[in-house]
Design an enzyme around this catalytic site. Structure first.
Site, PDB file in Angstrom:
ATOM      1  CG  ASP A  68      -0.258  -0.379   2.514  1.00 57.85           C
ATOM      2  OD1 ASP A  68       0.991  -0.316   2.583  1.00 57.85           O
ATOM      3  OD2 ASP A  68      -0.951  -0.730   3.472  1.00 57.85           O
ATOM      4  CG  ASN A 137      -7.907  -1.071  12.330  1.00 54.10           C
ATOM      5  OD1 ASN A 137      -7.107  -1.845  11.809  1.00 54.10           O
ATOM      6  ND2 ASN A 137      -8.306   0.043  11.745  1.00 54.10           N
ATOM      7  CG  HIS A 139      -5.268  -2.058   9.026  1.00 54.04           C
ATOM      8  ND1 HIS A 139      -5.231  -0.697   9.197  1.00 54.04           N
ATOM      9  CD2 HIS A 139      -3.994  -2.469   9.265  1.00 54.04           C
ATOM     10  CE1 HIS A 139      -4.008  -0.326   9.502  1.00 54.04           C
ATOM     11  NE2 HIS A 139      -3.242  -1.370   9.545  1.00 54.04           N
ATOM     12  CD  GLU A 144      -7.957   1.345   8.011  1.00 54.06           C
ATOM     13  OE1 GLU A 144      -7.817   0.400   8.807  1.00 54.06           O
ATOM     14  OE2 GLU A 144      -7.396   2.443   8.166  1.00 54.06           O
TER      15      GLU A 144
HETATM   16  P1  PGA Z   1       2.799  -1.815  12.705  1.00 49.98           P
HETATM   17  O1  PGA Z   1       1.638  -1.663  11.645  1.00 49.98           O
HETATM   18  O2  PGA Z   1       3.763  -2.811  12.145  1.00 49.98           O
HETATM   19  O3  PGA Z   1       3.397  -0.427  12.801  1.00 49.98           O
HETATM   20  O4  PGA Z   1       2.184  -2.272  13.974  1.00 49.98           O
HETATM   21  C1  PGA Z   1       1.053  -2.807  11.113  1.00 49.98           C
HETATM   22  C2  PGA Z   1      -0.098  -2.422  10.237  1.00 49.98           C
HETATM   23  O5  PGA Z   1      -0.751  -1.391  10.518  1.00 49.98           O
HETATM   24  O6  PGA Z   1      -0.396  -3.147   9.288  1.00 49.98           O
END
Ligand code: PGA
Length: 254
Positions: A68, A137, A139, A144
């Site tokens: 992304d 969350n 995702h 999302e």
């Molecule tokens: P993080 O993010 O590795 O900073 O915890 C993971 C994500 O949001 O996919």
């Protein structure tokens, strides 16, 4: 099938996963890798840099597709995921720049850019090994939680919590974090031949428990990984903490 590996800490996870990538590249030098950003893979990327400096991993024929990118900023922006990847991985290994693929957050036509990306993945025969993180969350990429999930690469409006967790990339100023992004869809991710989800820290424990034991639901996009034939969750003990009661887990390795 969902497999679970629990390691003692982030360091052990980075080492194991760097070895996985290095071994996969030995077996298939033109491996197509799908890559995440975020805090979780940083140590792994640095470990790959270390392996490369010792001549133990060769990226010269590899190809990468990142999951992304923020929409509305150019690739050269200091907060872009492209910049993040340059800093943490591509500048440390021998990746050929023309074999790195990214969604362009400055593309004039987002929908055309998403179609271009899907076509590029298809043109190289699909992704062999897709690494993903997980948001607190639930995702995956920027898919999302929502009433329904986009299948393919698409434009997305970011949740406030997701924007907050990216604030460090934008000098700590929330208003500078883009509101939109482009992301592979859940079907794009599930079409990879192998998926490895990395999660560390107790903030991920609840989502991991729901992913393993809960229903398939777009409220937890990661739950759709249960459908994949070859998916492995690689966790540290903190991220696995809520599984201990409900799962027969292997003892944590260091
Ligand atoms: P993080 O993010 O590795 O900073 O915890 C993971 C994500 O949001 O996919």
């Amino acid at each position: 099938m969902l497999r679970i590996t629990v390691l003692a800490d982030e360091r052990a996870l980075a080492r194991q996963e760097a070895t996985r990538v290095a071994d996969a590249l030995k077996t298939k030098p033109d491996l197509v890798l799908g890559l995440p950003t975020g805090r979780t893979p940083v140590r792994l990327y640095h470990e790959l840099g270390t392996l490369h400096s010792r001549g133990q991993v060769d990226f010269s024929r590899a190809m990468t597709f990142n999951l992304d990118e923020f929409f509305g900023i150019p690739p050269s922006h200091q907060g872009s995921y492209r910049t993040f990847m340059e800093q943490h991985l591509f500048s440390r290994v021998n990746m050929a720049p023309d074999r790195v693929h990214f969604l362009n957050g400055a593309a004039p036509d987002a929908e055309a850019e998403c179609r271009r990306y899907e076509a590029a993945i298809t043109a190289v025969g699909g992704i062999d090994l897709q690494l993903v993180g997980i948001g607190t969350n639930g995702h995956i990429g920027f898919n999302e939680p929502a009433r329904e999930l986009a299948g393919r690469t698409h434009r997305v409006t970011l949740k406030a919590s997701t924007r907050r967790s990216n604030v460090a990339l934008f000098g700590g100023e929330l208003e500078r974090v883009p509101i939109e992004a482009l992301s592979m869809g859940m079907a794009t991710i599930l079409h990879a031949r192998q998926v490895v989800l990395l999660a560390t820290g107790k903030s991920k424990a609840r989502c991991i428990e729901r992913l393993v034991n809960g229903p398939l639901t777009p409220k937890l996009p990661a739950s759709f990984l249960q459908l994949h034939r070859d998916v492995e969750l690689v966790l540290d003990t903190a991220a696995a903490a809520l599984l201990q009661d409900s799962q027969q887990l292997p003892a944590a390795r260091s």
